[in-house]
Design a protein around this motif. Structure first.
Motif, PDB file in Angstrom:
ATOM      1  N   HIS A 169       0.841  -1.211   0.000  1.00 18.45           N
ATOM      2  CA  HIS A 169       0.000   0.000   0.000  1.00 18.45           C
ATOM      3  C   HIS A 169       0.870   1.252   0.000  1.00 18.45           C
ATOM      4  O   HIS A 169       0.654   2.161  -0.796  1.00 18.45           O
ATOM      5  CB  HIS A 169      -0.935   0.010   1.207  1.00 18.45           C
ATOM      6  N   LEU A 216      -4.169  -4.948  -7.346  1.00 19.97           N
ATOM      7  CA  LEU A 216      -4.628  -4.793  -5.971  1.00 19.97           C
ATOM      8  C   LEU A 216      -6.147  -4.942  -5.898  1.00 19.97           C
ATOM      9  O   LEU A 216      -6.853  -4.695  -6.867  1.00 19.97           O
ATOM     10  CB  LEU A 216      -4.213  -3.431  -5.420  1.00 19.97           C
ATOM     11  N   ASP A 247      -7.558  -3.052  -0.889  1.00 19.45           N
ATOM     12  CA  ASP A 247      -6.217  -2.464  -0.964  1.00 19.45           C
ATOM     13  C   ASP A 247      -6.302  -1.013  -1.435  1.00 19.45           C
ATOM     14  O   ASP A 247      -5.641  -0.134  -0.891  1.00 19.45           O
ATOM     15  CB  ASP A 247      -5.325  -3.250  -1.930  1.00 19.45           C
TER      16      ASP A 247
END
Length: 90
Positions: A34, A69, A73
Motif C-alpha cells: 500500500h 490490488l 487495498d
C-alpha cells in the motif's frame, strides 16, 4: 521471498516488476504494497497531474490494472492519501 517492513526505505520495497523487468510474484503479499503504491503514484508526474485535475480516484482503474490490488487495498491507499493531504492542509 519478500522481507519488506516499515523500517525499509520506500524506494527499496517490492514493486510489481523486479529490477530486471520480470513480474514480481511476491508483490501482492508484500506488507508494504500500500505504501509503495502510494509513493509510486505521488512521485509520478503523470498521476500527479491527473489527481490535481480530477481527484485521486481518477487513477484508480489504471493503478488497479497495473498492480492487481483488490478494492480493499485501494481503499487503504486512499486512506493514506487522505491522511497526507490533511497533514499538508494544516
Amino acid at each position: 521471498m519478500c522481507y519488506c517492513n516499515e523500517s525499509f526505505d520506500i524506494r527499496c520495497t517490492c514493486w510489481v516488476r523486479n529490477n530486471d523487468g520480470t513480474k514480481n510474484k511476491q508483490f501482492l503479499k508484500c506488507p508494504m504494497r500500500h505504501e509503495t503504491t502510494y509513493e509510486r503514484i505521488m512521485n509520478e508526474y503523470k498521476y500527479y497531474k491527473i489527481i490535481e485535475k480530477s481527484g485521486f480516484n481518477a487513477i484508480k482503474d489504471e493503478i488497479v490494472k497495473i498492480t492487481k490490488l483488490t478494492p480493499k487495498d485501494w481503499d487503504i491507499i486512499v486512506d493514506i492519501y487522505e491522511k497526507y493531504k490533511d497533514e499538508d492542509n494544516e
